[in-house]
Design a protein around this motif. Sequence first.
Motif, PDB file in Angstrom:
ATOM      1  N   ILE A   1      35.843-119.554 -33.760  1.00  0.00           N
ATOM      2  CA  ILE A   1      36.602-118.263 -33.826  1.00  0.00           C
ATOM      3  C   ILE A   1      36.717-117.577 -32.519  1.00  0.00           C
ATOM      4  CG2 ILE A   1      36.371-115.824 -35.003  1.00  0.00           C
ATOM      5  CD1 ILE A   1      36.614-117.759 -37.002  1.00  0.00           C
ATOM      6  N   ARG A   2      38.076-117.192 -32.267  1.00  0.00           N
ATOM      7  CA  ARG A   2      38.251-116.140 -31.258  1.00  0.00           C
ATOM      8  C   ARG A   2      38.308-115.132 -31.322  1.00  0.00           C
ATOM      9  NH1 ARG A   2      43.478-114.799 -29.034  1.00  0.00           N
ATOM     10  NH2 ARG A   2      43.417-114.598 -26.501  1.00  0.00           N
ATOM     11  N   LEU A   3      37.572-114.128 -30.595  1.00  0.00           N
ATOM     12  CA  LEU A   3      37.687-112.810 -30.737  1.00  0.00           C
ATOM     13  C   LEU A   3      38.555-112.178 -29.683  1.00  0.00           C
ATOM     14  CD1 LEU A   3      33.820-112.027 -31.378  1.00  0.00           C
ATOM     15  CD2 LEU A   3      35.710-112.585 -32.879  1.00  0.00           C
ATOM     16  N   ARG A   4      39.301-111.019 -30.149  1.00  0.00           N
ATOM     17  CA  ARG A   4      40.251-110.365 -29.168  1.00  0.00           C
ATOM     18  C   ARG A   4      40.034-108.946 -29.489  1.00  0.00           C
ATOM     19  NH1 ARG A   4      45.465-109.192 -29.421  1.00  0.00           N
ATOM     20  NH2 ARG A   4      46.017-110.354 -31.398  1.00  0.00           N
ATOM     21  N   ASP A   5      39.935-108.245 -28.186  1.00  0.00           N
ATOM     22  CA  ASP A   5      39.773-106.690 -28.449  1.00  0.00           C
ATOM     23  C   ASP A   5      41.008-106.278 -28.571  1.00  0.00           C
ATOM     24  OD1 ASP A   5      38.237-104.300 -28.259  1.00  0.00           O
ATOM     25  OD2 ASP A   5      39.078-103.759 -26.346  1.00  0.00           O
ATOM     26  N   ALA A   6      41.350-104.826 -29.193  1.00  0.00           N
ATOM     27  CA  ALA A   6      42.654-104.322 -29.457  1.00  0.00           C
ATOM     28  C   ALA A   6      42.677-102.968 -29.782  1.00  0.00           C
ATOM     29  CB  ALA A   6      43.422-105.170 -30.508  1.00  0.00           C
ATOM     30  N   GLU A   7      43.879-102.304 -29.509  1.00  0.00           N
ATOM     31  CA  GLU A   7      43.798-100.888 -29.950  1.00  0.00           C
ATOM     32  C   GLU A   7      44.311-100.948 -31.414  1.00  0.00           C
ATOM     33  OE1 GLU A   7      46.447 -98.778 -30.748  1.00  0.00           O
ATOM     34  OE2 GLU A   7      44.971 -97.177 -30.567  1.00  0.00           O
ATOM     35  N   PRO A   8      43.613-100.185 -32.375  1.00  0.00           N
ATOM     36  CA  PRO A   8      43.571-100.251 -33.787  1.00  0.00           C
ATOM     37  C   PRO A   8      45.016-100.080 -34.185  1.00  0.00           C
ATOM     38  CG  PRO A   8      41.594 -98.788 -33.225  1.00  0.00           C
ATOM     39  CD  PRO A   8      42.682 -99.338 -31.812  1.00  0.00           C
ATOM     40  N   THR A   9      45.739 -99.240 -33.515  1.00  0.00           N
ATOM     41  CA  THR A   9      47.249 -98.900 -34.174  1.00  0.00           C
ATOM     42  C   THR A   9      48.207-100.085 -33.738  1.00  0.00           C
ATOM     43  OG1 THR A   9      47.971 -97.648 -32.137  1.00  0.00           O
ATOM     44  CG2 THR A   9      46.988 -96.394 -33.993  1.00  0.00           C
TER      45      THR A   9
ATOM     46  N   GLY B   1      50.927 -94.647 -46.669  1.00  0.00           N
ATOM     47  CA  GLY B   1      50.152 -93.453 -46.098  1.00  0.00           C
ATOM     48  C   GLY B   1      48.771 -93.710 -45.907  1.00  0.00           C
ATOM     49  N   TRP B   2      48.079 -94.598 -47.057  1.00  0.00           N
ATOM     50  CA  TRP B   2      46.557 -94.659 -47.029  1.00  0.00           C
ATOM     51  C   TRP B   2      46.189 -95.507 -46.036  1.00  0.00           C
ATOM     52  CZ3 TRP B   2      43.053 -91.977 -49.796  1.00  0.00           C
ATOM     53  CH2 TRP B   2      43.420 -91.030 -50.443  1.00  0.00           C
ATOM     54  N   GLU B   3      47.008 -96.298 -45.206  1.00  0.00           N
ATOM     55  CA  GLU B   3      46.701 -97.446 -43.995  1.00  0.00           C
ATOM     56  C   GLU B   3      46.125 -96.461 -42.924  1.00  0.00           C
ATOM     57  OE1 GLU B   3      50.915 -96.273 -43.342  1.00  0.00           O
ATOM     58  OE2 GLU B   3      49.631 -96.647 -45.000  1.00  0.00           O
ATOM     59  N   LYS B   4      46.467 -95.233 -42.977  1.00  0.00           N
ATOM     60  CA  LYS B   4      46.371 -94.031 -41.751  1.00  0.00           C
ATOM     61  C   LYS B   4      44.765 -93.638 -42.040  1.00  0.00           C
ATOM     62  CE  LYS B   4      50.913 -92.461 -41.489  1.00  0.00           C
ATOM     63  NZ  LYS B   4      51.856 -91.311 -41.724  1.00  0.00           N
ATOM     64  N   VAL B   5      44.231 -93.769 -43.316  1.00  0.00           N
ATOM     65  CA  VAL B   5      42.984 -93.180 -43.448  1.00  0.00           C
ATOM     66  C   VAL B   5      41.791 -93.773 -42.507  1.00  0.00           C
ATOM     67  CG1 VAL B   5      40.935 -92.810 -45.219  1.00  0.00           C
ATOM     68  CG2 VAL B   5      43.474 -92.326 -45.831  1.00  0.00           C
ATOM     69  N   PRO B   6      41.841 -95.282 -42.447  1.00  0.00           N
ATOM     70  CA  PRO B   6      40.648 -95.994 -41.647  1.00  0.00           C
ATOM     71  C   PRO B   6      40.817 -95.674 -40.212  1.00  0.00           C
ATOM     72  CG  PRO B   6      41.502 -97.492 -43.177  1.00  0.00           C
ATOM     73  CD  PRO B   6      42.562 -96.317 -43.393  1.00  0.00           C
ATOM     74  N   LEU B   7      42.051 -95.022 -39.765  1.00  0.00           N
ATOM     75  CA  LEU B   7      42.202 -94.978 -38.247  1.00  0.00           C
ATOM     76  C   LEU B   7      41.877 -93.733 -37.902  1.00  0.00           C
ATOM     77  CD1 LEU B   7      45.723 -96.899 -37.683  1.00  0.00           C
ATOM     78  CD2 LEU B   7      43.388 -97.712 -37.676  1.00  0.00           C
ATOM     79  N   LEU B   8      41.710 -92.742 -38.809  1.00  0.00           N
ATOM     80  CA  LEU B   8      41.316 -91.068 -38.499  1.00  0.00           C
ATOM     81  C   LEU B   8      40.141 -91.322 -37.490  1.00  0.00           C
ATOM     82  CD1 LEU B   8      41.263 -89.023 -41.613  1.00  0.00           C
ATOM     83  CD2 LEU B   8      42.470 -88.584 -39.558  1.00  0.00           C
ATOM     84  N   ASP B   9      40.459 -90.756 -36.151  1.00  0.00           N
ATOM     85  CA  ASP B   9      39.532 -90.688 -35.251  1.00  0.00           C
ATOM     86  C   ASP B   9      39.519 -89.268 -34.484  1.00  0.00           C
ATOM     87  OD1 ASP B   9      37.411 -91.821 -33.597  1.00  0.00           O
ATOM     88  OD2 ASP B   9      38.876 -92.310 -32.167  1.00  0.00           O
ATOM     89  N   PRO B  10      39.295 -88.396 -35.027  1.00  0.00           N
ATOM     90  CA  PRO B  10      39.292 -86.862 -34.236  1.00  0.00           C
ATOM     91  C   PRO B  10      38.342 -86.788 -33.281  1.00  0.00           C
ATOM     92  CG  PRO B  10      39.228 -86.674 -36.584  1.00  0.00           C
ATOM     93  CD  PRO B  10      38.911 -88.143 -36.468  1.00  0.00           C
ATOM     94  N   PRO B  11      38.673 -86.563 -31.839  1.00  0.00           N
ATOM     95  CA  PRO B  11      37.734 -86.657 -30.907  1.00  0.00           C
ATOM     96  C   PRO B  11      36.622 -85.458 -31.148  1.00  0.00           C
ATOM     97  CG  PRO B  11      40.047 -86.515 -29.979  1.00  0.00           C
ATOM     98  CD  PRO B  11      40.366 -86.421 -31.466  1.00  0.00           C
ATOM     99  N   GLN B  12      36.978 -84.433 -31.826  1.00  0.00           N
ATOM    100  CA  GLN B  12      35.807 -83.504 -32.045  1.00  0.00           C
ATOM    101  C   GLN B  12      34.652 -83.929 -33.200  1.00  0.00           C
ATOM    102  OE1 GLN B  12      38.567 -80.325 -33.772  1.00  0.00           O
ATOM    103  NE2 GLN B  12      37.257 -80.071 -35.549  1.00  0.00           N
TER     104      GLN B  12
END
Length: 410
Positions: free
Chosen positions: A155-163, A189-200
């Motif tokens: 298995i090869r692991l690769r870091d990525a930006e989520p979007t 539209g629901w694919e956006k839910v796991p990406l929610l990452d508000p800085p606050q």
Amino acid sequence: MTMELRRLDASAWETWYRALEWAFGGLWEAPEERALWRELTEFDRSLALWDDDRLVGAISAFSLGLSVPGGAVVPTAGVTMVGVAATHRRQGILRRLMSRTLADAREAGEPLAALTASEAGIYGRFGYGLATRGLSVDIDTARVTVRVPPGTDGIRLRDAEPTAVLDRCEALYARLVRGRPGMLERRPGWEKVPLLDPPQEREGASELRAVLAERDGELVGYARYALKPDWAEGGLPDGTVLVRDLDVVEPAAYAALLRFFVGTDLMTTVSLRHRPEDDALLYLVSDVRRCRPRLGDRLFLRPVDVGAALAARTYATDVDVVLDVADDFCPWNEGRWRLSGGPQGAVCERTGDAAELAVDVRALSAAYLGGPSLSGPAAAGLAGELRPGALAATATAFSSPFAPWLPHGF
């Protein structure tokens, strides 16, 4: 007191949502989160109860698809955004809101209704039962190692930006939905839910990152995570890896991702929340106790239409039983139903035949996805055998080889 129940008008969304924020403690959500939930709000399924010009009650439902035993994705009313003003408690408002929402779901032809509860003691009186639980762990990286099955080193692991890798991750997630009861089909539209990452709301953690697990260029797993650095007395590193999502299609991918997290520099804990009750992690770690596993409630479920709900899933063994269902909140479900089916499918229809198993709707709700056995509710008086052997045979048929799992809330 005269109060008026209305469909939510888009112009009143801010007032409606702010009333919900007050009901949940009064803190304003991050702008990014508010914007997403406004985008996902189904206005024709959202209700507001007004006392003159003051909004005192709210409820909504999402049009969801929920996987059930056998692999079908069943239309489900995702009951959400439920709140009553503190000044209007104990006046039957929640009962009124829930009754209207379930009646609407019935009219829409949805066999099921589901919710996650801020207070677990509220919803049993409306016929909901606890259908899935979530596993949480905090892995001590200094004392726990990861057992890796054959093929892990490929298995090869690769870091990525989520979007940037969202489409690939969503395609893998979609492959998993029909294989485990309780998972949500992610509609547009629901694919956006796991990406929610508000800085606050990061509370000292980093921004969300993704790591991909690939075999010969094919995606076989992914995880989304953040790092929360910390330092103990004497300058010793004491950080935490916060794993939000982890989905795989083969065991080696899970092991490779878990080994990656456990080996992260400056981190002494790997924290995972809301994993399946039978998660592979329990069998990959060297010391389960050092992971501090605990279970919490997740999805509460109820049939809106008993016949359609029981016919929508398959059963582990052949079953032919007449159920006498008690459901005082949705009285259209009450009475005798003959459930006949097995691994290939089922039918459930009204019958005049003698009942063989008396069952409260809360027991059906809890057992529907194949998690808790019907024998537990029976021991609590929520089911009663009217024909010898009916309980054991029905409980066995309702079981699932995979623990039901809700991957994220709604």
